[in-house]
Design a protein around this motif. Structure first.
Motif, PDB file in Angstrom:
ATOM      1  N   PHE C  25      33.601  45.737  52.881  1.00 49.57           N
ATOM      2  CA  PHE C  25      34.912  45.484  53.445  1.00 49.57           C
ATOM      3  C   PHE C  25      34.896  44.500  54.616  1.00 49.57           C
ATOM      4  N   VAL C  30      38.655  37.637  47.105  1.00 50.73           N
ATOM      5  CA  VAL C  30      39.851  37.673  46.278  1.00 50.73           C
ATOM      6  C   VAL C  30      39.610  38.434  44.971  1.00 50.73           C
ATOM      7  N   LEU C  31      38.408  38.390  44.477  1.00 46.89           N
ATOM      8  CA  LEU C  31      38.138  39.039  43.195  1.00 46.89           C
ATOM      9  C   LEU C  31      38.130  40.553  43.306  1.00 46.89           C
ATOM     10  N   THR C  33      39.856  42.428  45.353  1.00 48.86           N
ATOM     11  CA  THR C  33      41.178  43.010  45.575  1.00 48.86           C
ATOM     12  C   THR C  33      42.115  42.763  44.402  1.00 48.86           C
ATOM     13  N   ASP C  34      41.804  41.801  43.543  1.00 56.46           N
ATOM     14  CA  ASP C  34      42.744  41.472  42.473  1.00 56.46           C
ATOM     15  C   ASP C  34      42.401  42.051  41.113  1.00 56.46           C
ATOM     16  N   ILE C  35      41.163  42.464  40.929  1.00 51.16           N
ATOM     17  CA  ILE C  35      40.772  42.966  39.606  1.00 51.16           C
ATOM     18  C   ILE C  35      40.720  44.485  39.629  1.00 51.16           C
ATOM     19  N   ARG C  36      41.384  45.103  38.659  1.00 52.46           N
ATOM     20  CA  ARG C  36      41.426  46.563  38.585  1.00 52.46           C
ATOM     21  C   ARG C  36      40.038  47.098  38.247  1.00 52.46           C
ATOM     22  N   VAL C  38      37.225  48.604  36.421  1.00 50.36           N
ATOM     23  CA  VAL C  38      36.959  48.899  35.006  1.00 50.36           C
ATOM     24  C   VAL C  38      35.527  49.354  34.760  1.00 50.36           C
ATOM     25  N   MET C  98      42.477  45.421  51.386  1.00 52.69           N
ATOM     26  CA  MET C  98      41.050  45.213  51.143  1.00 52.69           C
ATOM     27  C   MET C  98      40.599  45.661  49.770  1.00 52.69           C
ATOM     28  N   TRP C 100      41.887  46.892  45.484  1.00 53.33           N
ATOM     29  CA  TRP C 100      42.931  46.899  44.468  1.00 53.33           C
ATOM     30  C   TRP C 100      43.741  48.184  44.567  1.00 53.33           C
TER      31      TRP C 100
ATOM     32  N   LYS D  95      47.894  37.387  40.944  1.00 51.81           N
ATOM     33  CA  LYS D  95      48.830  37.411  42.076  1.00 51.81           C
ATOM     34  C   LYS D  95      49.745  36.192  42.020  1.00 51.81           C
ATOM     35  N   TYR D 121      52.334  40.664  40.974  1.00 50.13           N
ATOM     36  CA  TYR D 121      51.552  40.080  39.890  1.00 50.13           C
ATOM     37  C   TYR D 121      52.390  39.357  38.845  1.00 50.13           C
TER      38      TYR D 121
END
Lengths: 390, 390, 390, 390, 390
Positions: C25, C30-31, C33-36, C38, C98, C100, D95, D121
């Motif tokens: 943290f 960006v990756l 915080t933006d990718i769920r 999985v 910070m 997703w 985003k 999104y």
């Protein structure tokens, strides 16, 4: 660089850029924007001019005042340039995020909105004076006294203070004296609604905040209600109904019509109570005079109806006896004329009794009327005195 | 660096900058602002003082309370400096974005607005104490009991808790005891509206949040309604109408006027129901007493109209017979006087019958009146007892 | 690092920092915080608990429901640490920016506000479980059926779905079953207003979004109106007026008073229509029963006035003839007694005719009354049956 | 990389990251987010589906329509990947701040809110198709024609256009045809309030903006009011009062009761004007028919009262004379019977005169009644025709 | 680079990028966005077109006007490119944050909202012209004069000015002349509510701001109320009641019915006062004519009731005496006929007296009626003259 007259457009443009660079606005520094200017004095002096430009709403139920105010904030910053060196540029606008701005809160505020939007700029003078102008739509809590409603005058405060600076760090001063503040407010005043702006009185005081203390700048705004509509819609109609009730004593004795007249008056006052209920909040130990006025007149009309019923009852008792006797007499006179003398005696006797009842009724009626008128006049004159003079 | 007395303005200014740099505010570090201070204890103690400064609105229909509150939040941070080294500067304001601040939510809150705006600063003391002052406009859900309206007292909670910190991480403590909190609230209190602030009672409790549990700080605010306007606008008029209805029994027997009088009373009560409808929400199993009061009196007047119609019917029946007989008698006496004796007998007979009807009517009337008065007195006294004492 | 018991404050503090750094943290990517998440399954499972804590407003005109809800969102993230290595720290709060977070929208929502403010933090468990708690003030569209108002029960949906994730990417699951959800909601329930929370029923379904499809989680909230105030303010008074109208048939035949009595009843019902108009929106093909109730009774009273006028007209016709004849007779008897026998015959004849009119009037009166009472009873019983049982 | 079936969770996760990196979302570039996609055509085509999911409020006074709409925006972007190379991932959410989004404004909008919140999104398809779904709460200005209120149908426009793009740069197309748009809206429709959704008609047109011109996409929404409550609360009661006023001509000639009956009707209509005043705004040259209806009936009742007063006056004049003469006659008959013949003559003469007055009164009465009924029927039939058919 | 016809999609795309780079938008520079363009003149000229597209609300109580306006702002910036070099691209949209935009505030604004949202873009022409289009929902303070309500015309100002720029720095010019501004506003006008847009008049003036002065651009908006509904709901009914009161003088002398008629009229006017109270605020020294109209008619009806009571009292006094005497006479005539001559004399005497009273009553009645009608006609004609012509 040259003075204003010899400046070409290009010079002018680059003069702006040079001032910005000279003042250090091309690089943001957390320290410049976060620390209050203390180069000239330990206490930062902020001058605030708060002009009331419109009274939008006075909500008696919520005890809140909504105003539109123009707030001019002026303070010194330790930035300066010599305008003759920069094409005669004396003032420049700078983004608020680039320099320190005072954090002024309003103590009584329930809601504060910017009229249009918060201006992103502050105007800076060549000798370091910063000016920020805001038009605010302000809802403030205000302790209202509705005792003399609708002839009331309310005093509401708008108190400015810093959120965190103590009185050793920041001082909020009025930008002008009371007289010119009021005059300027009245010049800017845009509304002509229910309320008249009487005076704005500015004073400073110090209040404790935990172990430190703060400077506060209070604006005492005195506003006066324009009562005409309430007079027309409540006071006058109720008064007319009272007068009609007084006069109803002179309605012909056949009580029923009088009763229906009076009870219709009572119904009409009930309808006006609907208006009163829409207007007045339930408040305080001192009940508003208009409430006393309406309730008292309502009760007075109620009592006078009771009196009418009583008088009618007595009259009816008398009348009934008389009627019984009269029919008896009529029958007597029809059937035979011989027995009339002794009957006549009983008749006289009964007649006297019934007349006695009627006389009692009349005495009560007159006495009540006199008392009633005296009460009404006393009540109204006392009320009027309190209403206008207290 | 030197102490306060020997500090020049320049020293002062640079002292501020040095403290900022000493405390590390010139560089933002995600870790300093995101991690709660745990240097002094594992549990971070936050002290909150919540002062109710104005009761703006109590919405019975929405079951919500809108208040203006002043909230002082105090906590320790592991930052410190020795003020004598920095021109005697004991406190500095720091932007909230530069350090950790507690994330306190209000459990019952439906809507929370800042009075003016959120102050961007926190005041820090030289030994690490942080103070944040906010004026909030707060709408909270509140379970209201309108049973005794308008003589009701409501108890509303404003419960503070952290959004995510468990009771092992953060504890919210009251800043002062109940007495001084109430006293300070009353000193700050700006409104004098429908509601009176009776007491503020603070207590802490722990509540589960999934598998962890949280500390909560509840402020139990007791407010009392000022009932005078409702007494004046609903209770008094309805009572006057009831008294008039009772007295209407003494209106002269000519039923129609009595009926029109009584039905006008009923109409007036209907008009007052409009006011009641504006005021009261439809609630709960226990119907508000004022509703019972109005409905019962409405029904009582309705029943007394029914009784009047019945009595009039009986009287009319009697009167009709008498009238028929009287006209018969009159014709007889006009046409001839000889047949009168036997007719007189039938007359007497019919007279007795009709008198019988009238007597029945009178007995019903009196009995009903007695019952009616007893019922009304019992009802009103029971109601009054419940209203004031329960 | 050491476990909780041996940790000093400094260790504790640095343990936090180490976890933050361990979880990455300290640097925003960006990756992340933006990718769920999985890592554990292709479909990201989100568990949502939606507790209705207050019913603030039900607006029949706007067909909207305003509630205060507590929404707990739980999901797994592929972050973890072993708490024994970090002073026993099992949970840490992390800023939402910070990592997703699921983007859950409410399908029916017209307006969504945070009760206090959006909590900036998410709580993360040492095995990666994230918890976010929000108190929302929610206005949702709700198809309401006012047919049985005020004895109605409304069913409103609050449906959660992701803004962009398809059913192959994100699945929203209920955090608990219907029973415990309802129980917890009732435990948290803060209001005791017009509406009673009957049940919360949760079910999932899939709906198409262009060429993909989405998982939705619907909360079917059943609420029941508490009808007492409406019964007291509309149904009871109108019923009383109806009963009075029925009873007015027994008012003495002197029609005018009866008429004025009845027309005052009609006026009173008009006043109550004001209340009805404030309450009910104009809706649908099925007109609300309370509207039928008021309108029907209004019309019935209107018709009964027409009947009274008709009957009075007939009686007057009869009475007029009789009166003409009677005065004729009286004159006759006064002037002379000789011509009386033949006059008497015409008299008898006219008398019969006039009596005939009066008889017709009486028959109409009685017939109408019987029909009237039957109609009223039938109407009311049918209405009552539909109202309570359908 | 491998296709969906052979992907492990780790592959899956890294597949997402690779797509992000492939599409360049790991680095923000001002140029990618600010320039509209023009790789496939010079004009950027945006497809918008606007579904009306709820009619929340129609404010006739403000001439505004508040709706809840679901807006699906679809456009092509020059981004693509082959899903088989990335674990079968066909769509990813990105985003909004990372790519260009169309700036669509609503021309008539007074206020636009997001139902829940703006989704952060956008969903992107593997062949570059971007989808954004928003639920909006929309208040739009709408020119309303209340002439036929409450049987009115309103046509409101919701027109979409770009803020700055000209018609050579951006074109807004409907996502589906009128029929399916209406059908989908009705399927999603959540409210069953005062208004019924009749049709949605979509058309495009071009409008000038200074020297350039813009493409606009207008949605013409036709809604129909459900009139039943207004019929029940205003039209029916006023009609009942009119019928009663017509019938009041048949009230027995004793004028006072008739007058009091009629004036009570007028009062009742006044009470209903309160409802009308709450409902209708003051508009336009064409006054709403319901206003004409109420005012005309009010005036008609007023005129019929005037007529009653006139007729009563004439009757009273006649009656007075008759009364004077009758008492004279009675006195005569009592005092002596000798002078009767000449008196009788004057009596006859006066009688005729007085009867003449009464006859005139009767003629006026009947004539007026006939005219009155004709007027009323003509007025109502014309009104009904305009109301339902125009 | 090539011109538009030879451009492929790829060229087109890269042409955009090249323009952006050419204009320097790929790197944000604090100086470009903060300094107003002064390359072409020392004073920056901003052209503003403010079109009133809808009048949403006029709140007389708050003295505020809510409008929907379309505001087009145009200014020159020292950016340019030659479109033939860039695929014929003549205009490009640029984010507002990337260049300087004028900071225009509205002086009277209480609240300003964007219709949909603030457009993030500004359109720039190849020769440096910037265009920004906003749809605003604007609430402005407006001094209203309700003297001639509902036939009033209000003049409201919307004044534009810069927040900080002086008149030596920024000048706001109208984009078009008054005529075309009004015409364009009317073309765009979407509402047909209570108010009609009469004219928009634009003028510039200079106002002092502390030691500098500012250019302001005022839009004087004249709007005219459509009065029909108020005429129908207040003026017409009150007039009808007045006419009925005038006519009530011709009601048969039996005073009670007359009284009940008149008091019902008074009650009806009270009901209409409820409507008036909802509509009019309490304002100013000049009380609105409609208030004078209602109050005067209310008082006139009240006074005429007093007169009726007085006349009835006199009549009753006369009638009473007559009655006493008549009964005396009747008894005399029954008991014996001998004493009648002397009695007859007293009778005559008493008769004369009583007739005298009745005559006085009649004279008062007629005189009052004449005065009354004259007063009413004078009052109404003066009022009508002021209302329509002043």
């Amino acid at each position: 660089m040259s003075d204003a007259e010899n400046c070409s457009y290009e010079d002018y443009s680059s003069a702006y850029k040079t001032i910005f660079e000279h003042l250090g606005f091309n690089k943001t520094d957390v320290l410049t924007t976060d620390i209050r200017p203390v180069s000239w004095s330990v206490i930062t002096n902020v001058f605030v001019g708060l002009y009331v430009t419109s009274i939008i709403d006075v909500n008696e139920k919520a005890q809140s005042l909504t105003t539109q105010v123009k707030m001019i904030t002026v303070w010194y910053n330790d930035l300066s340039w010599w305008f003759e060196d920069y094409c005669g540029i004396k003032t420049i606008p700078v983004k608020k995020s680039m320099l320190w701005t005072p954090d002024i809160l309003i103590k009584e505020s329930i809601k504060t909105d910017f009229g249009t939007k918060e201006s992103p700029y502050v105007q800076i003078n060549f000798w370091g004076l910063c000016i920020s102008v805001d038009i605010l739509s302000l809802t403030t809590a205000c302790k209202m006294d509705l005792y003399r409603f609708p002839f009331d005058t309310q005093i509401c405060n708008i108190t400015l203070h810093s959120a965190v600076y103590t009185n050793e760090e920041l001082k909020i001063n009025p930008i002008s004296d009371n007289t010119s503040l009021l005059q300027d407010s009245k010049d800017l005043f845009q509304a002509q609604g229910e309320w008249e702006l009487v005076s704005i009185n500015v004073y400073e005081y110090t209040s404790g905040l935990l172990w430190s203390s703060q400077e506060l700048l209070a604006h005492q705004i005195t506003i006066k209600r324009r009562p005409l509509l309430y007079v027309m819609n409540i006071i006058l109609p109720v008064f007319v109904f009272l007068v009609l009730d007084v006069m109803s004593f002179f309605i012909d004795a056949s009580g029923a019509d009088k009763l229906s007249f009076k009870v219709t008056l009572l119904l009409s006052v009930s309808v006006l109570l609907l208006i009163l209920n829409d207007t007045l909040p339930s408040t305080a130990d001192k009940i508003p005079l208009i409430g006393i006025y309406c309730s008292a007149i309502f009760s007075i009309i109620g009592i006078s109806i009771l009196e009418t019923i009583l008088v009618n009852l007595l009259k009816a008792k008398g009348g009934e006896k008389r009627a019984v006797e009269t029919t008896a007499v009529e029958r007597d006179t029809n059937v035979g004329d011989q027995q009339s003398p002794p009957d006549s005696v009983g008749d006289q006797h009964g007649m006297q009794r019934s007349l006695c009842w009627i006389r009692v009724a009349r005495i009560i009626d007159v006495t009540f009327l006199v008392l009633y008128i005296i009460t009404v006049i006393t009540f109204l004159s006392v009320l009027a005195r309190i209403w206008y003079q207290s």
